[in-house]
Design an enzyme around this catalytic site. Structure first.
Site, PDB file in Angstrom:
ATOM      1  N   CYS A 113     157.539  47.068  52.234  1.00 41.42           N
ATOM      2  CA  CYS A 113     157.715  45.995  53.224  1.00 41.42           C
ATOM      3  C   CYS A 113     157.753  44.588  52.651  1.00 41.42           C
ATOM      4  O   CYS A 113     158.757  43.893  52.807  1.00 41.42           O
ATOM      5  CB  CYS A 113     156.629  46.103  54.278  1.00 41.42           C
ATOM      6  SG  CYS A 113     156.893  47.520  55.334  1.00 41.42           S
TER       7      CYS A 113
HETATM    8  C1  UDX Z   1     159.673  51.616  58.327  1.00 39.48           C
HETATM    9  C2  UDX Z   1     160.624  50.725  59.101  1.00 39.48           C
HETATM   10  O1  UDX Z   1     161.422  51.416  59.876  1.00 39.48           O
HETATM   11  C3  UDX Z   1     161.169  49.666  58.219  1.00 39.48           C
HETATM   12  O2  UDX Z   1     162.142  48.898  58.833  1.00 39.48           O
HETATM   13  C4  UDX Z   1     159.980  48.840  57.983  1.00 39.48           C
HETATM   14  O3  UDX Z   1     160.298  47.667  57.316  1.00 39.48           O
HETATM   15  C5  UDX Z   1     158.980  49.631  57.189  1.00 39.48           C
HETATM   16  O4  UDX Z   1     158.637  50.774  57.875  1.00 39.48           O
HETATM   17  P1  UDX Z   1     159.551  53.531  56.592  1.00 39.48           P
HETATM   18  O5  UDX Z   1     158.772  54.335  57.573  1.00 39.48           O
HETATM   19  O6  UDX Z   1     158.923  53.030  55.359  1.00 39.48           O
HETATM   20  O7  UDX Z   1     160.261  52.283  57.341  1.00 39.48           O
HETATM   21  O8  UDX Z   1     160.876  54.217  56.223  1.00 39.48           O
HETATM   22  P2  UDX Z   1     161.100  55.539  55.433  1.00 39.48           P
HETATM   23  O9  UDX Z   1     159.819  56.067  54.909  1.00 39.48           O
HETATM   24  O10 UDX Z   1     162.247  55.250  54.567  1.00 39.48           O
HETATM   25  O11 UDX Z   1     161.509  56.499  56.615  1.00 39.48           O
HETATM   26  C6  UDX Z   1     162.642  56.383  57.353  1.00 39.48           C
HETATM   27  C7  UDX Z   1     163.015  57.787  57.786  1.00 39.48           C
HETATM   28  O12 UDX Z   1     164.173  57.736  58.580  1.00 39.48           O
HETATM   29  C8  UDX Z   1     163.308  58.719  56.617  1.00 39.48           C
HETATM   30  O13 UDX Z   1     162.545  59.881  56.749  1.00 39.48           O
HETATM   31  C9  UDX Z   1     164.794  59.012  56.739  1.00 39.48           C
HETATM   32  O14 UDX Z   1     165.140  60.315  56.337  1.00 39.48           O
HETATM   33  C10 UDX Z   1     165.002  58.822  58.229  1.00 39.48           C
HETATM   34  N1  UDX Z   1     166.370  58.494  58.616  1.00 39.48           N
HETATM   35  C11 UDX Z   1     167.071  57.573  57.933  1.00 39.48           C
HETATM   36  C12 UDX Z   1     166.937  59.144  59.698  1.00 39.48           C
HETATM   37  O15 UDX Z   1     166.319  60.001  60.309  1.00 39.48           O
HETATM   38  N2  UDX Z   1     168.195  58.797  60.082  1.00 39.48           N
HETATM   39  C13 UDX Z   1     168.945  57.905  59.398  1.00 39.48           C
HETATM   40  O16 UDX Z   1     170.088  57.648  59.761  1.00 39.48           O
HETATM   41  C14 UDX Z   1     168.359  57.275  58.291  1.00 39.48           C
HETATM   42  C1  UDX Z   2     152.198  45.710  54.775  1.00 41.65           C
HETATM   43  C2  UDX Z   2     151.550  44.974  55.937  1.00 41.65           C
HETATM   44  O1  UDX Z   2     150.157  44.790  55.669  1.00 41.65           O
HETATM   45  C3  UDX Z   2     151.760  45.731  57.221  1.00 41.65           C
HETATM   46  O2  UDX Z   2     151.223  44.992  58.323  1.00 41.65           O
HETATM   47  C4  UDX Z   2     153.269  45.917  57.413  1.00 41.65           C
HETATM   48  O3  UDX Z   2     153.563  46.586  58.596  1.00 41.65           O
HETATM   49  C5  UDX Z   2     153.848  46.655  56.234  1.00 41.65           C
HETATM   50  O4  UDX Z   2     153.566  45.914  55.041  1.00 41.65           O
HETATM   51  P1  UDX Z   2     151.588  47.774  53.224  1.00 41.65           P
HETATM   52  O5  UDX Z   2     152.833  47.441  52.477  1.00 41.65           O
HETATM   53  O6  UDX Z   2     151.327  49.178  53.584  1.00 41.65           O
HETATM   54  O7  UDX Z   2     151.515  46.938  54.578  1.00 41.65           O
HETATM   55  O8  UDX Z   2     150.351  47.342  52.336  1.00 41.65           O
HETATM   56  P2  UDX Z   2     149.360  46.110  52.205  1.00 41.65           P
HETATM   57  O9  UDX Z   2     147.986  46.604  52.332  1.00 41.65           O
HETATM   58  O10 UDX Z   2     149.734  44.982  53.073  1.00 41.65           O
HETATM   59  O11 UDX Z   2     149.588  45.732  50.673  1.00 41.65           O
HETATM   60  C6  UDX Z   2     150.850  45.320  50.196  1.00 41.65           C
HETATM   61  C7  UDX Z   2     150.763  44.950  48.745  1.00 41.65           C
HETATM   62  O12 UDX Z   2     149.977  43.782  48.576  1.00 41.65           O
HETATM   63  C8  UDX Z   2     150.126  46.025  47.853  1.00 41.65           C
HETATM   64  O13 UDX Z   2     150.868  46.137  46.663  1.00 41.65           O
HETATM   65  C9  UDX Z   2     148.746  45.487  47.565  1.00 41.65           C
HETATM   66  O14 UDX Z   2     148.244  45.905  46.318  1.00 41.65           O
HETATM   67  C10 UDX Z   2     149.001  43.983  47.564  1.00 41.65           C
HETATM   68  N1  UDX Z   2     147.800  43.187  47.918  1.00 41.65           N
HETATM   69  C11 UDX Z   2     147.246  43.290  49.151  1.00 41.65           C
HETATM   70  C12 UDX Z   2     147.262  42.312  46.978  1.00 41.65           C
HETATM   71  O15 UDX Z   2     147.760  42.203  45.841  1.00 41.65           O
HETATM   72  N2  UDX Z   2     146.169  41.559  47.330  1.00 41.65           N
HETATM   73  C13 UDX Z   2     145.597  41.619  48.559  1.00 41.65           C
HETATM   74  O16 UDX Z   2     144.615  40.904  48.797  1.00 41.65           O
HETATM   75  C14 UDX Z   2     146.143  42.522  49.498  1.00 41.65           C
END
Ligand code: UDX
Ligand code: UDX
Length: 447
Positions: free
Chosen positions: A275
């Site tokens: 993200c």
């Molecule tokens: C989600 C959000 O949707 C993304 O926009 C956000 O920024 C982060 O979280 P994430 O759950 O990480 O994404 O995505 P991913 O783990 O890549 O899963 C997406 C799923 O959708 C995959 O399992 C993929 O196979 C599926 N997919 C993709 C479909 O079913 N249909 C498609 O056309 C494309």
């Molecule tokens: C993030 C957001 O927190 C969540 O709300 C959103 O929907 C998706 O993106 P995520 O990517 O799962 O979630 O992890 P997060 O716990 O936010 O950490 C992101 C990255 O930041 C990691 O690489 C973590 O190591 C780093 N991080 C986090 C730091 O380096 N320092 C911190 O204090 C916190």
């Protein structure tokens, strides 16, 4: 009142946690994904990725018949359900903008199905999309394919997620807030009713707003968190120049100020994951396309780009040339409690170590199968932390798994050839480790 039926398109960590969350509370849910293997696992009650707490509720929901996985996205799923969440990925394109092809394909299929459906249906975008996407792209495609009118014939909302990997399921059940951007009042009311019933007495604050504001809330939240991280990493880098200074103590004291808060002030090797990197890039591109150059966000990104490579610089300071040196890497996942390696900080670190001629051995409690697909035979993998550091010339802690926090100075002195430890996530007490081995911690001024 009869519970509405729910479908979720995309069973990644966001989609599947959402699907299992609703199913675990008795809703009838269909999770769709194009990945056959993923769906086969889901239907067996096995999560296709590591996410604490998900396993139990997933298998329970499958056994009770509340959840089923479907390959692809059939018309029938839309006909049979009342609300559809879209949670497909929105990856970055090479210019940093988001690729909407998965969203578009899901929306086109929903639109086609809606053309055959008389009952009211609400489509909810959960994926992260830049402001304007739901109004300009999703709405138009739904209307074009269904030949119906948004707001009267069917509903449309954007409901961004704030799930953290590693606690995504827990976050699904206990949200800080629910943001509902709706095209029209009826769509928003329908989704608000669903959440009120889902959270019941633990209902978080609901923010009802326009589609674009809801879209921007997600980006602004992630940009703020990423800014906090790059800010504290900047302070860490300053601390290193000041004898006796320690970023951990600075962050602790700063965090006690209610206006600042203690979270996301852990200095380290930077942020990774699916993200933050993608969302910051997309917000920069979006903002520039609107005619505003968000310089602050450029800096947040720039700090994050150089931060992981500091681990390699520390190694070189201690060991001189890295050619032929054995470097142990503890932690591969982008953060603990996940096997996700998307944009993991370890990737630039290992690539640089290999470029410098080092021999890399790595260990991670759960991310090694995925890491093997990235690094292939370029690095070695160990079966435990102690085996990983055995005979190493240097060790870098990249991910702060609890398992690594338990290692003692003696574990390093007894097992390593040269007990040179680089704590990239500040998990060890410098007072203890600093006296027993050659210890460098990020954000710690030299004595
Ligand atoms: C989600 C959000 O949707 C993304 O926009 C956000 O920024 C982060 O979280 P994430 O759950 O990480 O994404 O995505 P991913 O783990 O890549 O899963 C997406 C799923 O959708 C995959 O399992 C993929 O196979 C599926 N997919 C993709 C479909 O079913 N249909 C498609 O056309 C494309
Ligand atoms: C993030 C957001 O927190 C969540 O709300 C959103 O929907 C998706 O993106 P995520 O990517 O799962 O979630 O992890 P997060 O716990 O936010 O950490 C992101 C990255 O930041 C990691 O690489 C973590 O190591 C780093 N991080 C986090 C730091 O380096 N320092 C911190 O204090 C916190």
């Amino acid at each position: 009142m009869k519970k509405p039926k729910i479908s979720v398109i995309g069973a990644g960590y966001v989609g599947l946690c959402t699907a299992v969350g609703f199913a675990s509370k008795g809703y009838n849910v269909v999770a769709c994904d194009v990945d056959e293997e993923k769906i086969a696992k889901i239907n067996k009650g096995v999560p296709p990725f590591h996410e604490p707490g998900l396993q139990e509720k997933l298998s329970e929901s499958i056994q009770k018949g509340n959840l089923k996985g479907v390959v692809g996205q059939t018309d029938q799923v839309i006909q049979e359900t009342d609300l559809t969440f879209i949670a497909v990925g929105t990856p970055s394109k090479s210019d940093g903008s988001i690729d909407l092809k998965y969203i578009e394909s899901a929306v086109i299929n929903i639109g086609k199905a809606l053309s055959q459906k008389d009952a009211y249906h609400v489509t909810i975008i959960k994926s992260t999309v830049v402001p304007g996407t739901t109004q300009n792209i999703v709405k138009s495609k739904l209307e074009k394919e269904s030949k119906k009118k948004c707001g009267t014939d069917f509903g449309l909302c954007i409901n961004p997620e704030f799930l953290r990997q590693g606690s995504a399921f827990e976050d699904t059940l206990n949200a800080d807030r629910v943001v509902i951007g709706s095209y029209d009042k009826r769509s928003g009311d329908t989704l608000e009713r669903l959440y009120k019933a889902f959270y019941s007495f633990h209902m978080p604050l609901i923010i009802r707003t326009t589609l674009s504001t809801a879209e921007l809330i997600k980006y602004a939240s992630n940009a703020m968190l990423a800014t906090k991280i790059s800010f504290i990493n900047t302070i860490a880098n300053i601390c290193e120049k000041i004898p006796g200074a320690d970023v951990k103590v600075v962050a602790k004291a700063m965090g006690l100020d209610k206006r600042i808060g203690p979270l996301f002030l852990d200095a380290g090797l930077g942020y990774g994951g699916s993200c933050f990197p993608k969302d910051i890039k997309a917000l920069i591109v979006c903002s520039k396309s609107l005619g505003y150059d968000p310089e602050l966000l450029d800096s947040v990104e720039a700090v994050n780009k150089t931060q992981p490579l500091k681990a390699v610089d520390f190694c070189k300071e201690q060991l001189g040339c890295l050619e032929g040196k054995k470097i142990a890497i503890l932690g591969l996942a982008f953060k603990p409690d996940t096997d996700d390696m998307r944009e993991a900080r370890v990737i630039p670190i290992i690539n640089q170590l290999l470029k410098e001629g080092a021999h890399v051995v790595a260990y991670d409690p759960v991310a090694m199968p995925i890491a093997k697909t990235i690094f292939l035979s370029k690095i070695q993998f160990a079966t435990s932390a102690l085996r990983c550091i055995k005979d190493a010339d240097g060790c870098i802690v990249v991910t702060e798994w609890d398992e690594f926090k338990k290692l003692t100075p003696e574990d390093f002195t007894k097992n390593m050839r040269h007990p040179i430890l680089i704590d990239g996530r500040r998990i060890y007490n410098p007072e203890i480790f600093g006296t027993k081995l050659q210890f460098t911690a990020l954000g710690l001024g030299k004595k």
